[in-house]
Design a protein around this motif. Sequence first.
Motif, short mmCIF file in Angstrom:
data_model
loop_
_atom_site.label_atom_id
_atom_site.label_comp_id
_atom_site.label_asym_id
_atom_site.label_seq_id
_atom_site.Cartn_x
_atom_site.Cartn_y
_atom_site.Cartn_z
N MET A 34 0.84 -1.20 0.00
CA MET A 34 0.00 0.00 0.00
C MET A 34 0.87 1.25 0.00
SD MET A 34 -2.81 1.59 0.05
CE MET A 34 -3.55 3.12 0.60
N GLU A 35 1.07 1.85 -1.17
CA GLU A 35 1.83 3.10 -1.26
C GLU A 35 1.18 3.99 -2.32
OE1 GLU A 35 4.05 3.39 -4.27
OE2 GLU A 35 2.65 1.81 -4.74
N LEU A 36 1.79 5.11 -2.64
CA LEU A 36 1.12 6.11 -3.48
C LEU A 36 0.76 5.58 -4.87
CD1 LEU A 36 3.13 9.34 -2.55
CD2 LEU A 36 0.73 8.85 -2.03
N GLY A 37 1.53 4.61 -5.36
CA GLY A 37 1.26 4.08 -6.70
C GLY A 37 -0.03 3.29 -6.79
N VAL A 38 -0.57 2.86 -5.66
CA VAL A 38 -1.75 1.99 -5.70
C VAL A 38 -2.98 2.67 -5.09
CG1 VAL A 38 -1.50 0.88 -3.43
CG2 VAL A 38 -2.41 -0.44 -5.36
N ILE A 39 -2.81 3.88 -4.58
CA ILE A 39 -3.92 4.51 -3.86
C ILE A 39 -5.10 4.81 -4.78
CG2 ILE A 39 -3.14 6.91 -4.18
CD1 ILE A 39 -4.01 7.37 -1.26
N ARG A 40 -4.85 4.97 -6.08
CA ARG A 40 -5.96 5.22 -7.01
C ARG A 40 -7.00 4.10 -6.94
NH1 ARG A 40 -7.74 2.97 -11.00
NH2 ARG A 40 -5.94 1.56 -11.05
N PHE A 47 4.58 13.63 -5.55
CA PHE A 47 5.91 13.23 -6.00
C PHE A 47 6.75 14.45 -6.41
CE2 PHE A 47 4.44 8.81 -6.25
CZ PHE A 47 5.57 8.16 -5.82
N VAL A 48 6.11 15.43 -7.04
CA VAL A 48 6.84 16.64 -7.42
C VAL A 48 7.38 17.35 -6.17
CG1 VAL A 48 6.57 18.98 -8.35
CG2 VAL A 48 5.62 17.02 -9.58
N VAL A 49 6.56 17.42 -5.12
CA VAL A 49 7.02 18.06 -3.88
C VAL A 49 8.19 17.29 -3.27
CG1 VAL A 49 6.36 18.59 -1.50
CG2 VAL A 49 4.79 19.13 -3.38
N LEU A 50 8.08 15.95 -3.26
CA LEU A 50 9.16 15.14 -2.68
C LEU A 50 10.46 15.31 -3.47
CD1 LEU A 50 7.20 11.84 -1.85
CD2 LEU A 50 7.97 13.62 -0.25
N VAL A 51 10.35 15.34 -4.80
CA VAL A 51 11.55 15.52 -5.63
C VAL A 51 12.16 16.90 -5.41
CG1 VAL A 51 12.39 15.70 -8.01
CG2 VAL A 51 10.86 13.83 -7.37
N LEU A 52 11.30 17.92 -5.26
CA LEU A 52 11.81 19.27 -5.00
C LEU A 52 12.56 19.32 -3.67
CD1 LEU A 52 8.86 21.50 -6.26
CD2 LEU A 52 11.10 21.20 -7.31
N LEU A 53 12.05 18.59 -2.67
CA LEU A 53 12.74 18.54 -1.38
C LEU A 53 14.11 17.88 -1.53
CD1 LEU A 53 9.80 17.57 1.01
CD2 LEU A 53 10.96 19.79 0.84
N LEU A 54 14.19 16.81 -2.33
CA LEU A 54 15.48 16.17 -2.56
C LEU A 54 16.43 17.10 -3.32
CD1 LEU A 54 14.42 12.51 -3.49
CD2 LEU A 54 15.53 13.29 -1.39
N SER A 55 15.89 17.86 -4.26
CA SER A 55 16.72 18.82 -5.00
C SER A 55 17.25 19.90 -4.08
CB SER A 55 15.91 19.45 -6.14
OG SER A 55 15.47 18.46 -7.05
#
Length: 214
Positions: free
Chosen positions: A165-171, A192-200
Amino acid sequence: MGVLFDNLDLWGQALGNTLLLFLAGGAIALVLGTIVGAMRVSPVPIARAVGTIYVNIVRNTPLTLIFFFFAFGYPQLLPSPGFTVLAMWALGIYTATYVAEVIRAGINTVPVGQAEAARAIGLPFGQVMTLIVLPQAFRSVVPPMMSVFIALLKNTTVAAGFSVMELGVIRAYLSERGENALVVLLWVAAIFVVLVLLLSLLQRRLENSWRIAR
């Protein structure tokens, strides 16, 4: 916003498991990848051979097949700790090959004279790597290393096909509650965009603090 706030229980569980897969898989990849990267430049031929074989076999195997092994093959050999734990190992072992290659590239940026000087004063290979070479190698590979971890974050969605159960299956879960699938997917993409921006952002901070003046 209703699709988000009306289903906070599912979103929280999905986001938590995504972060768990990312952090645990990243830790496994970082430790294993560093060991394999050091083996790839080891003066011992058998160590270099083992490192090369591991990288070439695992990196050229589709991640989905590695998940299939952990989901269906591993339980035939050993007691299964659960799909979530097996997914962490699948992601970690797969990503470790990319970490190893990034580490190997970083090691090649360290002047050879430093390693030779360390060996000249009697340091063994292990101490030369851990005290002299690897600290400099890590500082020089922050951008490519962060790209590897961003790819790892996106690869966590593969676990959706293996009952995690993770974001890829929540739909699928929210569709059963009558939510619009397109809106759900847009929210997943936004997270995912927010998480990637945090990593950047983390990458830029590490680059600024670990910058090497040569």
